[in-house]
Design an enzyme around this catalytic site. Structure first.
Site, PDB file in Angstrom:
ATOM      1  CG  ASP A 151      -3.579   3.997   7.783  1.00  0.00           C
ATOM      2  OD1 ASP A 151      -3.365   5.062   7.169  1.00  0.00           O
ATOM      3  OD2 ASP A 151      -3.248   2.883   7.337  1.00  0.00           O
ATOM      4  CE  LYS A 153      -2.597   4.752  -0.068  1.00  0.00           C
ATOM      5  NZ  LYS A 153      -2.788   3.880  -1.226  1.00  0.00           N
ATOM      6  CD1 TRP A 181      -4.863  -0.647   2.905  1.00  0.00           C
ATOM      7  CD2 TRP A 181      -2.708  -1.013   3.397  1.00  0.00           C
ATOM      8  NE1 TRP A 181      -4.174  -0.748   1.726  1.00  0.00           N
ATOM      9  CE2 TRP A 181      -2.854  -0.967   1.985  1.00  0.00           C
ATOM     10  CE3 TRP A 181      -1.445  -1.242   3.930  1.00  0.00           C
ATOM     11  CZ2 TRP A 181      -1.774  -1.143   1.113  1.00  0.00           C
ATOM     12  CZ3 TRP A 181      -0.368  -1.412   3.072  1.00  0.00           C
ATOM     13  CH2 TRP A 181      -0.532  -1.362   1.682  1.00  0.00           C
TER      14      TRP A 181
END
Lengths: 361, 361
Positions: free
Chosen positions: A172, A196, A103
């Site tokens: 993030d 999530k 990511w």
């Protein structure tokens, strides 16, 4: 209706059962409006109350002052990968990134595409991202320092966030936001895909320090400017009402049922100790992340062979434990134990792992 | 639970009751998965079946061949306003737009921001957008011709789509997609925010002719390229699962309960005749759009005074008729009667309008 399973998916992931039950109970008539939450106008008082409550709960849970805006922007963390350099990079100044896996790498790629002066100041690629880098030197004139607080695929997590002095941190936090309290002061921007830890897929939460808004260039497309969202309370156009509504219910559960982020952190710590202690005493299961970099959200581990891993995942599902397969890019096994996965889920997992080891080990 | 109202909101708007009931019934356990549709992985067979079914239903309903891709992109029609010129404008060739009101104007603005050579080849601004222009000359070398098929705010609609020869049409069909059949051949791209006729807010449906994909420049951010969505079946990153799932149920209702778009068009025609005939025989209510440009989706009208309009909206709500206020930018009254508003809703509205006129006229 069948039985609910223990859901160890990495995202979309388990939601608290009381949240799902509340959605279900008022799905045809939201608060006496005679309409579903999917049918009320986003310009109505009904929805205004929902989005404002979600913002206030976020601020209370994270202890944010009035110097922060809470925004909801569609497109997931992936759209943020490009919006961040577009909005926050300063002229003739580099953008710093730390690379801790897939990511982070995607965030770096999107800054590169825009021709920004990208400095990757640290990376754990040398050992397949099994650890969080300890050594890094922030560029003196960096626009910001970007990092990924928790790495779902490699199962690593920053136990303590990096320091960058006056350079604003950009993070993030998709996979561990609201899992623990932290000091937001050094952050210029925090973003998190909802699917999530805080809701269903379909919206990213973006927490932006207001001085960052001055960086947005005038000539960007309206929907790619943070100022557009900030100036209209995330309703320049129609937001994803059902997703924001669900996020608000998850935050309410966090505040009122769990009792806040200190309590959540304590529970997540207990869950992590249970599962990692179990893995460490076993010769059959082997954790893939360095011990000091282990994630409390995504527990990655291997079995002695790929065949056994396949069998483990399949038998787990039969026993009511879903989502134990590792990410398709790395293989192995992974149990994601976000906020909504309780101690009961972790205990059920350990029981199953013990039985499986006895049978196959 | 209270009673459901007749919902005349312009968007988010009414959804078919059987769709809401199906969502409610399986919210805790989607198809025996033991998880909510909000909790299943977007990489699972469960969700794959949902998104593929939604695509197939769209293709069947609109009679699309394999030369079209159906995509789901977050950010609403407003993000499409900027993605279209980014992806589809050709070097040194203009982009043509027809301006029929607020939404057209926003699309034009986003092409302008990018410095494109924008030709507004027709506009109905001279009479406050009360009509659809009949005269226009498409630029010979235009990259595309953009228009808005139905104008929610002004209550106008293209009865027949504009012709542009070989120049591909690009259309914002947010507020009348799936309300009638049409020939898709002249279209390079059709887009629609879901929250009016096909689902809840949180996703735009984008129908793109595959040859248009060749126009996407390489150096765009990944999340702003149509090729990214096309190459990954709209799952480069996590899509809005609950929204796509609901869209699929609305499309299923259209196919299996309504019986397809010819039938839907006939019902929408009946609804339109009923309400417009009623308005035309009254001296109290006055339609705002030219008769030949009237929308079958959004019926805009005025009462003799603003005070009476306020009273009309308030008393309507008391009688179980919600959302009758005109858009905040124009005032007046508006009844949005999308696919999910049945003949019963229109009849209830006319009854109320008759009673109100008798009392106040």
């Amino acid at each position: 209706m069948g039985e609910r399973i223990y859901n160890f998916n990495a995202g979309p992931a388990a939601l608290p059962l009381p949240v799902l039950e509340e959605i279900q109970s008022e799905l045809l008539d939201f608060k006496g409006s005679g309409m579903s939450i999917m049918e009320v106008s986003h310009r109505s008082k009904w929805f205004d109350d929902v989005i404002n409550e979600a913002i206030e709960r976020t601020k209370r849970l994270l202890g944010l002052g009035d110097d922060f805006d809470v925004l909801f922007i569609q497109g997931g963390a992936s759209l943020q990968f490009c919006m961040i350099p577009m909005n926050l990079s300063l002229k003739d100044r580099p953008v710093d990134y730390i690379n801790t896996g897939t990511w982070s790498a995607k965030a770096i790629k999107e800054a590169d595409i825009q021709g920004k002066d990208v400095h990757v100041i640290a990376s754990s690629e040398d050992r397949n991202f099994a650890y969080i880098p300890k050594e890094y030197q922030v560029s003196k004139d960096a626009s910001y320092l970007h990092f990924t607080s928790n790495n779902t695929i490699k199962g690593t997590q920053w136990a303590q966030f990096p320091g960058a002095g006056d350079i604003p941190l950009v993070c993030d936090m998709s996979s561990d936001i609201m899992s623990r309290p932290f000091d937001a002061k050094p952050f210029g921007l925090i973003y998190a895909g909802a699917q999530k830890n805080i809701g269903p897929s379909g919206t990213a939460m973006v927490i932006i320090r207001k001085d960052m808004l001055e960086r947005t260039p005038d000539n960007l497309p309206s929907m790619l400017k943070y100022t557009t969202f900030s100036g209209k309370n995330s309703m320049y156009n129609t937001p994803s009402c059902i997703v924001i509504y669900t996020i608000n219910l998850v935050l309410k559960w966090l505040e009122e049922t769990v009792g806040g982020l200190e309590k959540m952190q304590q529970i997540n710590g207990e869950k992590g100790s249970l599962i990692y202690d179990f893995i460490d005493q076993s010769d059959f299961y082997k954790g893939t992340a360095d011990k000091d970099s282990r994630s409390l959200m995504n527990v990655t581990f291997r079995l002695p062979s790929e065949d056994l891993e396949k069998k483990f995942v399949a038998e787990g599902l039969k026993e009511g434990l879903g989502g134990l397969k590792g990410h398709r890019s790395v293989g192995g096994c992974r149990a994601s134990i976000y906020n909504a996965s309780g101690l009961d889920a972790v205990k059920a997992l350990i029981d199953f792992m013990g039985d499986f080891e006895k049978k196959e080990g």
